[in-house]
Design a protein around this motif. Structure first.
Motif: not given
Length: 353
Positions: A58-63, A66-74, A88-94, A105-106
């Protein structure tokens, strides 16, 4: 921030008059945001995510924000128990592919990072969940091949953490047969937390006002002893900066303890013989607030024993012994404390008048 508050925390009318931006209302809508996500589940919005086997990842992408912090908490709260790893990352992995689930999320449907991740995931055949506003470029990038959990309530993104948490929990529950989350119960808990912190409640029975009072006129350090509570500390520090305009450090508990052992804040607590006209003004005293879950609280309390100006805060740590509280799962406790920190930031903003 002004050193002297212009509105008393127990002055209900003064607080409401100062709240010209509707911050108290926005901060108290966490339960409503979660309930809106629960309604989407009841409507079958997430049914397309169902599969016989859990996803590979499950990949959480948020730049940012708040959206990035929510992903980190989950990821921190559920990463060890979920059937699939949470990235959790800023972009989809290759390596993303048809076996993966991507959560976007954003608050900006034109965010290039979200658009790029959406296009990549759709092209590779991954299941895509959109928790951002579903309009404009983001709608076009998903090409009708996404499950949409866009916000149903208009709330400033500063106060959107619980929407992202609820959307993430709902998605994880749908793709992981072993995970069960009662979003309706979580919404009730968040409503109860907001009520405990409402402007009409007096300081000594109001967790958020009480915390704001202890932080007022102090330098503040928020500390967490786990990845989940450290992510919560980062959220609290961001909210105190963005809403209350109060700079706050967010660190691991080990770092805070080293600083305390080395005399952090000791200069501000020197003897009563200090004369400001001769010796100059003392620096502000430092308040260290340690965030923890109910299960970890006894260990954390033991670790900070003997240090001055240290508060340990958990979901059940409220000044009113008669307040009804529910002991939820760790992610539920994190959401409750996030609401408390959000409302603390609002009160620190409002007391400036």
């Amino acid at each position: 921030m002004s050193a002297t508050p212009t509105v008393d925390l127990d002055d209900v009318q003064g607080l409401l008059a100062a709240d010209q931006e509707g911050l108290l209302r926005a901060a108290s809508m966490a339960g409503a945001q979660v309930r809106a996500t629960a309604a989407a589940i009841d409507e079958g919005v997430l049914d397309a995510l169902r599969a016989e086997e859990p996803p590979r990842t499950v990949i959480w992408v948020a730049g940012r924000g708040t959206a990035e912090r929510a992903g980190a908490m989950l990821a921190a709260a559920l990463g060890g128990s979920a059937a699939a790893p949470i990235v959790v990352g800023p972009d989809a992995p290759p390596w993303i592919g048809a076996l993966d689930v991507l959560i976007l999320a954003g608050d900006d449907p034109g965010d290039p990072a979200l658009l790029s991740a959406a296009a990549t995931a759709v092209r590779r055949g991954a299941r895509v969940v959109v928790t951002a506003p579903f309009e404009g470029p983001l709608r076009d990038a998903t090409a009708g091949r996404a499950v949409v959990l866009a916000p149903r309530l208009r709330v400033p993104d500063d106060f959107g953490l619980c929407h992202y948490l609820a959307a993430g929990l709902a998605t994880l529950q749908m793709v992981d047969p072993g995970l069960r989350v009662d979003l309706a119960a979580l919404a009730d808990e968040l409503d109860a937390e907001a009520l405990r912190n409402s402007a009409g409640r007096e300081l000594f029975t109001n967790p958020a006002k009480n915390l704001a009072d202890r932080m007022s006129g102090r330098d503040v350090v928020l500390a967490g002893d786990t990845a989940a509570t450290l992510a919560l500390a980062r959220h609290g520090a961001a909210m105190l900066l963005r809403v209350a305009h109060k700079p706050v450090a967010a660190v691991g508990l080990a770092d805070a303890l080293v600083a305390l052992q080395n005399g952090m804040g000791a200069a501000a607590a020197q003897s009563i013989f200090h004369d400001e006209e001769i010796d100059g003004p003392l620096p502000q005293r430092i308040r260290t607030v340690v965030l923890t879950t109910n299960a970890e609280r006894p260990v954390v309390v033991a670790r900070v024993n003997g240090f001055d100006d240290v508060d340990v805060i958990s979901a059940e740590d409220v000044p009113d012994p008669m307040a009804p509280l529910a002991s939820g799962h760790p992610e539920q406790q994190l959401a409750m404390m996030a609401v408390r920190l959000d409302m603390t930031a609002v009160y620190l903003r409002l007391v400036r008048g």
